[in-house]
Scaffold this motif. Structure first.
Motif, PDB file in Angstrom:
ATOM      1  N   VAL A  68      -4.336 -53.479   8.769  1.00  0.00           N
ATOM      2  CA  VAL A  68      -4.923 -54.317   9.819  1.00  0.00           C
ATOM      3  C   VAL A  68      -6.433 -54.383   9.630  1.00  0.00           C
ATOM      4  O   VAL A  68      -7.062 -53.442   9.141  1.00  0.00           O
ATOM      5  N   ASP A  69      -6.990 -55.519  10.002  1.00  0.00           N
ATOM      6  CA  ASP A  69      -8.442 -55.673  10.019  1.00  0.00           C
ATOM      7  C   ASP A  69      -8.965 -55.159  11.354  1.00  0.00           C
ATOM      8  O   ASP A  69      -8.391 -55.431  12.403  1.00  0.00           O
ATOM      9  N   VAL A  70     -10.051 -54.432  11.292  1.00  0.00           N
ATOM     10  CA  VAL A  70     -10.637 -53.869  12.501  1.00  0.00           C
ATOM     11  C   VAL A  70     -12.043 -54.435  12.678  1.00  0.00           C
ATOM     12  O   VAL A  70     -12.873 -54.324  11.779  1.00  0.00           O
ATOM     13  N   PRO A  71     -12.301 -55.043  13.832  1.00  0.00           N
ATOM     14  CA  PRO A  71     -13.648 -55.554  14.080  1.00  0.00           C
ATOM     15  C   PRO A  71     -14.624 -54.392  14.248  1.00  0.00           C
ATOM     16  O   PRO A  71     -14.328 -53.423  14.952  1.00  0.00           O
ATOM     17  N   THR A  72     -15.768 -54.491  13.584  1.00  0.00           N
ATOM     18  CA  THR A  72     -16.742 -53.395  13.669  1.00  0.00           C
ATOM     19  C   THR A  72     -18.085 -53.887  14.211  1.00  0.00           C
ATOM     20  O   THR A  72     -19.117 -53.250  14.015  1.00  0.00           O
ATOM     21  N   VAL A  84      -9.456 -47.135   5.596  1.00  0.00           N
ATOM     22  CA  VAL A  84      -8.991 -45.790   5.919  1.00  0.00           C
ATOM     23  C   VAL A  84      -7.476 -45.816   5.957  1.00  0.00           C
ATOM     24  O   VAL A  84      -6.872 -46.729   6.522  1.00  0.00           O
ATOM     25  N   LYS A  85      -6.873 -44.809   5.347  1.00  0.00           N
ATOM     26  CA  LYS A  85      -5.418 -44.686   5.370  1.00  0.00           C
ATOM     27  C   LYS A  85      -5.021 -43.722   6.478  1.00  0.00           C
ATOM     28  O   LYS A  85      -5.596 -42.640   6.618  1.00  0.00           O
ATOM     29  N   VAL A  86      -4.024 -44.125   7.260  1.00  0.00           N
ATOM     30  CA  VAL A  86      -3.501 -43.261   8.318  1.00  0.00           C
ATOM     31  C   VAL A  86      -2.014 -43.062   8.069  1.00  0.00           C
ATOM     32  O   VAL A  86      -1.259 -44.034   7.949  1.00  0.00           O
ATOM     33  N   GLU A  87      -1.609 -41.800   7.981  1.00  0.00           N
ATOM     34  CA  GLU A  87      -0.193 -41.497   7.865  1.00  0.00           C
ATOM     35  C   GLU A  87       0.396 -41.334   9.264  1.00  0.00           C
ATOM     36  O   GLU A  87      -0.206 -40.692  10.130  1.00  0.00           O
ATOM     37  N   PRO A 136     -17.191 -54.567   7.327  1.00  0.00           N
ATOM     38  CA  PRO A 136     -15.785 -54.971   7.495  1.00  0.00           C
ATOM     39  C   PRO A 136     -14.829 -53.814   7.199  1.00  0.00           C
ATOM     40  O   PRO A 136     -15.018 -53.090   6.218  1.00  0.00           O
ATOM     41  N   ALA A 137     -13.822 -53.655   8.051  1.00  0.00           N
ATOM     42  CA  ALA A 137     -12.980 -52.461   7.955  1.00  0.00           C
ATOM     43  C   ALA A 137     -11.508 -52.809   8.019  1.00  0.00           C
ATOM     44  O   ALA A 137     -11.094 -53.746   8.708  1.00  0.00           O
ATOM     45  N   LYS A 138     -10.735 -52.025   7.287  1.00  0.00           N
ATOM     46  CA  LYS A 138      -9.284 -52.124   7.340  1.00  0.00           C
ATOM     47  C   LYS A 138      -8.715 -50.739   7.560  1.00  0.00           C
ATOM     48  O   LYS A 138      -9.243 -49.756   7.060  1.00  0.00           O
ATOM     49  N   ILE A 139      -7.633 -50.684   8.313  1.00  0.00           N
ATOM     50  CA  ILE A 139      -6.873 -49.442   8.420  1.00  0.00           C
ATOM     51  C   ILE A 139      -5.472 -49.714   7.899  1.00  0.00           C
ATOM     52  O   ILE A 139      -4.830 -50.692   8.298  1.00  0.00           O
TER      53      ILE A 139
END
Ligand SMILES: [Cu+2]
Length: 90
Positions: free
Chosen positions: A64-68, A8-11, A28-31
């Motif tokens: 960043v990697d986000v634990p899910t 997911v992209k966050v501005e 597995p997730a990245k922001i």
């Protein structure tokens, strides 16, 4: 996005857009954060609960990697804890 990863992209521009990041549990997730202007004190983004802290120079994307592994709602914020966003994992 496929079933094996989610990103997911966050501005970051005077706040977080989107403010709420929805993620699927167990995938597995990245922001990716990109700060696009000087507004606010948003030069650091961090989350104790999710275990990341990154400096955000203007127009440099930081991922960043986000634990899910756990479902729930997890805050992230600027370095001074004034601006907040939220990761929702379900
Ligand atoms: Cu701040």
């Amino acid at each position: 996005m496929n079933e094996n990863t989610q990103e997911v992209k966050v501005e970051v521009a005077g706040g977080y857009n989107p403010e709420v990041v929805n993620l699927k549990k167990g995938v597995p997730a990245k922001i990716s954060f990109t700060r696009t202007n000087e507004q606010g004190c948003l030069d650091v983004v961090h989350s104790k609960k999710l275990g990341f802290e990154e400096e955000l120079p203007i127009n440099v994307t930081k991922t960043v990697d986000v634990p899910t592994d756990k479902a729930g709602e997890f805050d992230f914020s600027c370095g001074m804890d004034m601006f907040f966003g939220k990761v929702v994992i379900k």
